[in-house]
Design a protein around this motif. Sequence first.
Motif: not given
Length: 500
Positions: A84-85, A451, A468, A470-471, A473-475
């Motif tokens: 998860g981010p 991503a 799921s 994430f990219n 921006l998310d992290v």
Amino acid sequence: MRIRTMLSMAVCAATALTGGTAVAAPGNAPADTAGSTAGTTTVREDFNGDGYQDVVVGATAAAVNGQPYAGYVTIAYGSAGGLGPARTTTIDQTTPGVPGDPAEGSLFGFRLVPADLDHDGLTDLAVYTNESLPELNNWGSVVVLWGRAGGLTGEGAVRIPGPESGDMGNNLIAGDFNGDGDTDLMMAHGWGDGSLEQRSVLYGPFKRSGEPAREQRVTMFSSDNFMSNPAVGDFNGDGIDDLCTFYSWEEHSEGGQVWLGTPDGLSTTSTSLPSGASPTVGDFDGDGKDDLAVRVVPNGIYEDFPTDPGTVKIYYGTASGLGTKRTATLTQDTAGVPGVSETGDQFGARLSAGDVTGDGYDDLAVGVPFEALGSVKGAGAVVLLKGGSGGLTGTGAKSFHQDTTGMPGAAESGDHFGGSVRLLDIDGDGKADLTAGAPDENLEAIADGGAVWSLRGGSAGLTTAGASAFNPLDVGAPVVTKARFGLNLGGENGHGLYTG
């Protein structure tokens, strides 16, 4: 005719998706090579010591501090809930403690090798960067980020001491080549006595200064070719890691060699193996001897990759090591394999091995990053081939892409999903999970931001339940165009994609 130097290969991989030198997983990494411990769920890539395996995501094409292609890496920590981010850390050469500064073309993280280098039970991360070090009259460095209970930081990070001149860090890979339980590194480590054809084995344990216990120099190739695509595994089942190396000259493949590990260290003699790209290692038939999976080089010409439908070949381990007597060949025309072999699909552009079902047999994730989904060209897919007592076959194979039911996002032209793949048990249930990159995924107004996706393993195989993505921006990573987040993954077997 293109001359494929090591430096130009690195730069091309970041700038134009042109073929870079591939890298396989280290000898103590649990997906792409079982190393001296057959079976992929028994060995860890655990940087913080919490019992869950972790994933490293490279964005080596990203600009950092305004320096194009400086690069950064993001560590995503495993947990019972998966990836998860919120459980990530991003590190680059501005991170306190990390040696060096961001520079154009440094490609920080071009190779990412997880390995316990100091034998403290925590996985460390060896990061290859293409930086120039004028004070040493060389190019390239290997930065070690030390594992710690709180996770990776720049604290105490060091460069492995480099040579006075020459190449440093190319072909970086880890394994236990003398069977003593300490992790060793094989890499370019200068020119030594002036020979350009040598590589060094740096034997562990490594000191916190980055110094190895000793060094062995081995002549591994001639002046008429370049080394690429190393892979490590215990191919004869003797408990000591062996090394596969592959070679090219200009656009031509030049075959491979197998170097057996011995109690005294890596053998200085080798046996021949046919050419291959994107090598990965797993025990697909469960016999306790590692097997090698490679992408076949079409017509022996690297420049034919962009139009290649894609073929994967398996060389099975024996008591005497790898050989050509028992092999298997798989394409998208193999019975049971989803899809059809079509020009330019590049089935096998990325490969990763791991036991997804927990049945004791390694499975193989096959990236097909240029697969079209209907009229959507280059959307990309990943095919999972299942292992068994007879080895890998097409029986029960399944394909996953961004339009698969339950997957986050949607397939778009040129995403190149499957441009990186990695099988690791990130939730600790004894079954390998898939991390797959789409390095050319557009993020809002950010072109080619990239991503990664995470799919969980289970007794029936991979599932999109709980999938799921994430990219950057998310992290909270640097938000720049063409960062190409997910172009490579820690312990993976390659970097870059062949587009011509």
